[in-house]
Design an enzyme around this catalytic site. Structure first.
Site, mmCIF file in Angstrom:
data_model
loop_
_atom_site.group_PDB
_atom_site.id
_atom_site.type_symbol
_atom_site.label_atom_id
_atom_site.label_comp_id
_atom_site.label_asym_id
_atom_site.label_seq_id
_atom_site.Cartn_x
_atom_site.Cartn_y
_atom_site.Cartn_z
ATOM 1 N N ARG A 248 0.822 -1.217 0.000
ATOM 2 C CA ARG A 248 0.000 0.000 0.000
ATOM 3 C C ARG A 248 0.852 1.261 0.000
ATOM 4 N NH1 ARG A 248 -5.225 -0.538 2.592
ATOM 5 N NH2 ARG A 248 -6.011 -2.592 2.081
ATOM 6 N N ARG B 15 -3.573 6.955 0.895
ATOM 7 C CA ARG B 15 -4.073 8.149 1.570
ATOM 8 C C ARG B 15 -3.085 8.907 2.440
ATOM 9 N NH1 ARG B 15 -9.379 5.525 2.622
ATOM 10 N NH2 ARG B 15 -8.366 4.831 4.518
ATOM 11 N N ARG C 146 -7.598 11.982 -5.222
ATOM 12 C CA ARG C 146 -8.834 11.393 -4.719
ATOM 13 C C ARG C 146 -9.974 12.409 -4.583
ATOM 14 N NH1 ARG C 146 -11.852 8.896 -3.224
ATOM 15 N NH2 ARG C 146 -11.724 7.668 -1.339
ATOM 16 N N ASP D 241 -7.079 -2.644 -6.553
ATOM 17 C CA ASP D 241 -7.537 -3.192 -5.277
ATOM 18 C C ASP D 241 -7.822 -4.677 -5.499
ATOM 19 O OD1 ASP D 241 -8.387 -2.486 -2.465
ATOM 20 O OD2 ASP D 241 -10.208 -3.452 -3.169
ATOM 21 N N TYR E 149 -14.895 -11.661 1.595
ATOM 22 C CA TYR E 149 -15.687 -10.455 1.276
ATOM 23 C C TYR E 149 -16.990 -10.833 0.572
ATOM 24 C CZ TYR E 149 -11.849 -7.321 2.531
ATOM 25 O OH TYR E 149 -10.896 -6.629 3.215
HETATM 26 O O1 CP3 Z 1 0.188 0.582 -3.178
HETATM 27 C C1 CP3 Z 1 -0.318 -0.578 -3.144
HETATM 28 O O2 CP3 Z 1 0.038 -1.460 -2.359
HETATM 29 C C2 CP3 Z 1 -1.326 -0.920 -4.229
HETATM 30 C C3 CP3 Z 1 -2.646 -0.751 -3.974
HETATM 31 C C4 CP3 Z 1 -3.534 -1.659 -3.159
HETATM 32 C C5 CP3 Z 1 -4.791 -1.204 -2.698
HETATM 33 N N1 CP3 Z 1 -5.435 -2.256 -2.124
HETATM 34 C C6 CP3 Z 1 -5.328 0.157 -2.879
HETATM 35 C C7 CP3 Z 1 -6.306 0.654 -1.897
HETATM 36 C C8 CP3 Z 1 -3.413 -3.016 -2.797
HETATM 37 C C9 CP3 Z 1 -2.255 -3.954 -3.009
HETATM 38 C C10 CP3 Z 1 -4.623 -3.363 -2.141
HETATM 39 C C11 CP3 Z 1 -4.908 -4.718 -1.659
HETATM 40 C C12 CP3 Z 1 -6.024 -4.947 -0.734
HETATM 41 N N2 CP3 Z 1 -7.255 -4.358 -0.713
HETATM 42 C C13 CP3 Z 1 -6.005 -5.943 0.257
HETATM 43 C C14 CP3 Z 1 -4.867 -6.884 0.528
HETATM 44 C C15 CP3 Z 1 -3.794 -6.206 1.288
HETATM 45 C C16 CP3 Z 1 -4.039 -6.004 2.732
HETATM 46 O O3 CP3 Z 1 -3.923 -4.845 3.175
HETATM 47 O O4 CP3 Z 1 -4.310 -6.966 3.438
HETATM 48 C C17 CP3 Z 1 -7.247 -5.904 0.926
HETATM 49 C C18 CP3 Z 1 -7.684 -6.776 2.075
HETATM 50 C C19 CP3 Z 1 -8.034 -4.899 0.289
HETATM 51 C C20 CP3 Z 1 -9.428 -4.509 0.601
HETATM 52 C C21 CP3 Z 1 -9.480 -3.068 0.955
HETATM 53 N N3 CP3 Z 1 -9.513 -2.059 0.024
HETATM 54 C C22 CP3 Z 1 -9.438 -2.469 2.246
HETATM 55 C C23 CP3 Z 1 -9.406 -3.219 3.558
HETATM 56 C C24 CP3 Z 1 -9.421 -1.073 2.058
HETATM 57 C C25 CP3 Z 1 -9.278 0.013 3.098
HETATM 58 C C26 CP3 Z 1 -10.510 0.734 3.454
HETATM 59 C C27 CP3 Z 1 -10.192 2.046 4.131
HETATM 60 O O5 CP3 Z 1 -10.767 3.043 3.725
HETATM 61 O O6 CP3 Z 1 -9.385 2.081 5.069
HETATM 62 C C28 CP3 Z 1 -9.468 -0.836 0.674
HETATM 63 C C29 CP3 Z 1 -9.444 0.450 -0.019
HETATM 64 C C30 CP3 Z 1 -8.125 0.798 -0.619
HETATM 65 N N4 CP3 Z 1 -7.444 0.008 -1.485
HETATM 66 C C31 CP3 Z 1 -7.407 2.014 -0.441
HETATM 67 C C32 CP3 Z 1 -6.272 1.934 -1.269
HETATM 68 C C33 CP3 Z 1 -5.225 2.967 -1.501
HETATM 69 C C34 CP3 Z 1 -7.821 3.199 0.441
HETATM 70 C C35 CP3 Z 1 -8.645 3.920 -0.378
HETATM 71 C C36 CP3 Z 1 -9.092 5.188 -0.799
HETATM 72 O O7 CP3 Z 1 -8.371 5.940 -1.471
HETATM 73 O O8 CP3 Z 1 -10.272 5.434 -0.546
#
Ligand code: CP3
Length: 344
Positions: free
Chosen positions: A26, A30, A39, A75, A150
């Site tokens: 990640r 943010r 965003r 994602d 999910y």
């Molecule tokens: O930079 C990177 O690593 C690439 C981007 C990436 C995202 N999600 C972008 C994202 C990757 C590799 C993921 C994988 C992902 N998504 C996983 C596996 C990794 C882990 O952390 O265990 C999982 C379980 C998800 C599901 C998911 N998507 C979650 C739990 C969330 C967070 C929700 C929150 O608001 O806290 C997301 C959203 C997400 N995916 C964000 C990002 C940058 C935050 C989003 C935003 O901009 O609104």
């Protein structure tokens, strides 16, 4: 084009490198003011559907902090839309599925996934990135169990009651669901490698909530099949889980060239059990909120747990957290490079 800096790829193959390569899960997100600005104009799924914006976001942390690898910005839910799921990503919570899976009929209704038609924007982003990047690009997908959690829970879960009940009481539907997700994620990962991804990571973020017996019974056969197929692609594959110390040997047996080690698994303990198998990890992401001296001690602890063994990719033990000070990320990358450099 081949990456100019291939230290990450060499470490992932277990070779001795001049310093320990580092990237953070990640790493684009943010915590970066530049990302928050983008965003304001696009939601996360909109960024992913615009390859040029995806490329810009992917490049941000690489250019800013000097990471040794880029991870494609997307994602784990990205391929699910094309499989007929209706979903949203709720800030601070995570993915929410409006048509969750609860029966064999629901499983049979899932649309077969084809990356070329289902996620062309992802493949296009990889092609743009390959023209611009000087470091390797990592593609990724969610693992079948984590995606199924999910799809069945309908969103993030604390106790995983729905997904486990489904698994225990509808074994045929479960097995069919995991088969379908395995097929789909193989197609997705294969297409990413064909488009130019230099390495792949499989995120099984929530699998650590299973006992070893349940992992072996309900999940491992599917993971073995996925990794057997991925082995044919000839790019290194990273296999990552969290809170999964009790599953280390089972996950390693299922496959993956590099084993991603989370924060709660001591890196030396993992290395002692994995032989020469390369590992990735495992700085606690909250150490990036600590004073510089404390962060430095944490980095020292990870490097000394590895004890100079080849085949270490430095990373966090889980994704970077919102609110992380960017200066700490810059400092961490610099310290890893400095401290691990082979002195002449
Ligand atoms: O930079 C990177 O690593 C690439 C981007 C990436 C995202 N999600 C972008 C994202 C990757 C590799 C993921 C994988 C992902 N998504 C996983 C596996 C990794 C882990 O952390 O265990 C999982 C379980 C998800 C599901 C998911 N998507 C979650 C739990 C969330 C967070 C929700 C929150 O608001 O806290 C997301 C959203 C997400 N995916 C964000 C990002 C940058 C935050 C989003 C935003 O901009 O609104």
């Amino acid at each position: 084009m081949n990456p100019v800096n291939d230290v990450f790829l060499r470490a992932a193959r277990g070779e001795v490198t001049e310093y320990t390569p580092v990237w953070f899960m990640r790493q684009a997100g943010r915590y970066q003011p530049e990302y928050r600005k983008i965003r304001e104009r696009y939601t996360l799924p909109e960024i992913v559907r615009h390859p040029e914006v995806t490329a810009e976001v992917t490049l941000l942390p690489v250019e800013q902090f000097g990471f040794d690898a880029a991870i494609l910005f997307a994602d784990i839910t990205t391929p699910l839309y094309a499989m007929g799921f209706d979903l949203d990503i709720v800030e601070g919570r995570g993915p929410v599925i409006f048509n969750p899976v609860s029966s064999l009929d629901d499983v049979e209704r899932i649309k077969p996934f084809d990356a070329e038609s289902g996620t062309p924007f992802v493949l296009e982003a990889i092609k743009i990135l390959k023209r611009e990047l000087k470091v390797p690009l990592i593609g990724f997908a969610g693992a079948p169990f984590t995606l199924a959690s999910y799809l069945i829970e309908g969103g993030p879960s604390k106790n995983f009651i729905k997904v486990k009940s489904f698994m225990y009481s509808q074994p045929r539907a479960w097995s069919r669901l995991l088969e379908r997700l395995t097929e789909a994620m193989f197609d997705y990962l294969q297409a990413q490698a064909n488009a130019g991804a230099d390495a792949l990571q499989v995120f099984d973020s929530w699998v650590g909530r299973l006992t070893r017996y349940d992992y072996e019974t309900y999940v491992a056969p599917h993971m073995k099949r996925l990794f057997e197929k991925l082995a044919g692609l000839e790019v290194p594959v990273i296999h990552f889980g969290t809170q999964s110390m009790h599953l280390l040997s089972s996950m390693a047996a299922a496959g993956g060239d590099v084993i991603g080690v989370d924060t709660t698994t001591p890196l030396d303990w993992a290395r002692d059990r994995l032989g020469t198998r390369p590992v990735q990890g495992n700085l606690d992401p909250t150490l990036l909120f600590a004073p510089a001296k404390v962060l430095e001690r944490g980095i020292d602890a990870v490097l000394s747990a590895n004890a100079g063994r080849p085949g270490h990719v430095f990373n966090l033990g889980h994704g970077i957290l919102p609110g992380t000070p960017p200066e700490s990320v810059a400092l961490a990358v610099e310290l890893v490079h400095q401290k691990s450099a082979v002195k002449p």
